[in-house]
Each structure stands twice: as C-alpha cells, then as structure tokens.
Design a protein around this motif. Sequence first.
Motif, mmCIF file in Angstrom:
data_model
loop_
_atom_site.group_PDB
_atom_site.id
_atom_site.type_symbol
_atom_site.label_atom_id
_atom_site.label_comp_id
_atom_site.label_asym_id
_atom_site.label_seq_id
_atom_site.Cartn_x
_atom_site.Cartn_y
_atom_site.Cartn_z
ATOM 1 N N ALA A 232 0.914 24.027 12.696
ATOM 2 C CA ALA A 232 1.062 23.832 14.192
ATOM 3 C C ALA A 232 -0.188 23.265 14.815
ATOM 4 O O ALA A 232 -1.268 23.708 14.680
ATOM 5 N N GLU A 233 0.146 22.296 15.617
ATOM 6 C CA GLU A 233 -1.120 21.542 16.331
ATOM 7 C C GLU A 233 -0.427 21.086 17.812
ATOM 8 O O GLU A 233 0.600 20.380 17.877
ATOM 9 N N CYS A 234 -1.246 21.602 18.854
ATOM 10 C CA CYS A 234 -0.626 21.078 20.257
ATOM 11 C C CYS A 234 -1.809 21.015 21.273
ATOM 12 O O CYS A 234 -2.990 21.381 20.940
ATOM 13 N N GLU A 235 -1.442 20.372 22.440
ATOM 14 C CA GLU A 235 -2.157 20.320 23.513
ATOM 15 C C GLU A 235 -1.464 21.057 24.740
ATOM 16 O O GLU A 235 -0.300 21.360 24.780
ATOM 17 N N ILE A 236 -2.295 21.528 25.485
ATOM 18 C CA ILE A 236 -1.810 22.551 26.456
ATOM 19 C C ILE A 236 -2.319 22.129 28.014
ATOM 20 O O ILE A 236 -3.751 22.092 27.853
ATOM 21 N N ILE A 237 -1.762 22.157 28.962
ATOM 22 C CA ILE A 237 -2.249 22.169 30.243
ATOM 23 C C ILE A 237 -1.595 23.207 31.031
ATOM 24 O O ILE A 237 -0.541 23.845 30.871
ATOM 25 N N ALA A 238 -2.699 23.927 31.595
ATOM 26 C CA ALA A 238 -2.202 24.930 32.680
ATOM 27 C C ALA A 238 -2.497 24.545 34.083
ATOM 28 O O ALA A 238 -3.351 23.934 34.345
ATOM 29 N N VAL A 239 -1.528 24.977 34.978
ATOM 30 C CA VAL A 239 -1.427 24.631 36.332
ATOM 31 C C VAL A 239 -1.355 25.880 37.326
ATOM 32 O O VAL A 239 -0.298 26.407 37.070
ATOM 33 N N ASN A 240 -2.393 25.980 37.973
ATOM 34 C CA ASN A 240 -2.164 27.154 38.893
ATOM 35 C C ASN A 240 -1.760 27.136 40.216
ATOM 36 O O ASN A 240 -1.645 25.861 40.485
ATOM 37 N N GLU A 241 -1.595 28.177 40.982
ATOM 38 C CA GLU A 241 -1.018 27.901 42.349
ATOM 39 C C GLU A 241 -1.976 26.996 43.218
ATOM 40 O O GLU A 241 -1.325 26.380 44.248
ATOM 41 N N ALA A 242 -3.002 26.995 43.097
ATOM 42 C CA ALA A 242 -3.930 26.054 44.025
ATOM 43 C C ALA A 242 -3.461 24.561 43.910
ATOM 44 O O ALA A 242 -4.101 23.858 44.945
ATOM 45 N N PHE A 243 -3.007 24.259 42.713
ATOM 46 C CA PHE A 243 -2.679 22.779 42.480
ATOM 47 C C PHE A 243 -1.386 22.492 43.556
ATOM 48 O O PHE A 243 -1.128 21.189 43.682
#
Length: 311
Positions: free
Chosen positions: A106-117
């Motif tokens: 497994a190999e992946c890229e991740i983006i997390a987006v919080n409520e401030a966005f």
Amino acid sequence: MTLTETKIKTISLNEVAELADLDINQEMYSQTGIFIRRDVSVNDFRDAIKSVEKDIFRLKEVRIFFLKKGDVKYLLNFEEYEIKSSSLVILPPNCVLEIKEVSADAECEIIAVNEAFFESESMVKIFSPLWMQPFIHRLTGDEMDIVEKYFSLIQTLRENSSVNSSKSSLQYLMISFIMNAKSFAEKEKMEDSYSPYKVSIFHRFVSLVGEHYKQQRTVGFYAERLSLTPHYLSALIKQTSGETVMQWINKMVIFKAKELLKEGNLLVYEIADELNFPNPSFFSRFFKKQTGITPFQYQKQNFRDVLPDVR
C-alpha cells in the motif's frame, strides 16, 4: 470489558500527530486549514491505528486519500468497502472508520481539511454534497495524472506561500480539484439522471432524512417537504442514486443503530426508544431484516479488545 469502555472516540488530526509523533506543522495547519502528506505506507497505517489504541474511531476532519498502490479494506459508517489501487477516496467529517486490512504494498497520499478551511460559501457549497456519503472512484490513467498534479501543486502552494495568500489560493485550488474529481465519477452516470435539478433534489432529500429519520419514515413526508408527489420523488431518488427512498431512510436508521450499539452506552431497549420504535421486539425484527443479525448479536460480536489485522 464493560459496555461503557467501547464508546467511539472522535480523533482529530492533531491527536493522531501527537500520538504517532507526526510533524504536521501545527501553526500552518491551524491557519490554512489543510495538511498534506505524500508518502504514506502500510507501516504508517499500522502506526496510526496502534497510536489511537482503538480499532474503530470517528474522524473529525475531511480526509482525501489518493491510493496509488495496494488495497485497503475497511468499514466506513459500518458498511464494508474494499478500495483497490489507483483510487480516490473522500471521507466526510465525523465519519466512523474501522480499518480491517491494508496490503503490504500500500502506498497513498493524504490530505486532511479542518473546519477552518470552510469559511466561504463557495467552499461549503462544493464540499457539502460529499459530506452526505463517501466519494470513492477508481481512476483511469489520465485521471491518475491529474490527481497527482493536484497533490503536487497543493503541496507546493502550502509550503511556499505566505499564510494569508496560501489559504485563499488553496481554497480555490481545492474547489477546482473537487470539481474535477466529481466530473470523473459523473462520466459514468447517465446525463439525465445527473441533471442539476435532480442532484439538487437528491441532496435536499438526504439532508431532510438526516434531520427527521427518527420520527418520519414515510415517502409521503419527504415528498411533501420537497413539494413533489411521492411517486415522482421515488422515481427521482431511484434514478439518481440507484436506491429507493425507503432504502435511504432505513440506511440512516441502521447507521445510527449500529453506532449506538457499538458505543455500548445504551441497552437494546433504550436504543429502540431512542430511535422511536414502538418496542424492542419491533426494533430487533427491523434490524435483523436489514442486517441479517439481531441487535444483541451485532453488539456482542463487536465487543472485542483487539486491533484489526493490518498487514
């Protein structure tokens, strides 16, 4: 193990970072509202799960996974999914996640987006449909290239711009990214079933179900709220989503029932009352019809004190 020990914990990215010793640049994340990591391996999955010390947890923020290689099996909102390589997955905020298995490659890229966005109306408008259900799409070769370029540009913009200019630019870039991702999936749909009007009705219907599912479980109620005939609403929802009005209502009820059963704070008769069933027997019959097992069996099989098999 007591029932109260199983309550589903909400995990924020900041908590994961602290537990897993992950450097996310807290100041930049809090000010821009976005985090990106492009080199996530199977060991990272294993460490993250072990760090939160739970095999099931609720994600606080939006997560965007670009699975480049390998396969992942997991339960999302208590429904099982198997994601293959070359897939894009967007998980809504506050979804309940349980990772069951991750392949060794497994190999992946991740983006997390919080409520401030999500300060602007345009950001809420573009993302809100994705909050109603997860977005999962197997990418073609050309789509893989496009997603790769978006991730690269997002990373570059986040790392090399001032905070004020970066946040605004990132918001517009994310809108473009999500619109392209949605267009990938819409190519597979019939144009008529994905007309703007029908999509708008569908989104309003799902939102209403989320508000009223405990008290209102008839087609007529939702049709009246949307100023449509029950027959037309039934046909529209079936054509747009592939599922009937009652399937959507029952799915919402079962999701909440599973959540309450897995948290373990309430007994079955209390959950039946919480979900407005006339009696526990009626609730048990409904649950078994939808899932194949009784509420008691579901609750019993999910009280275990082991981590999932992540390999």
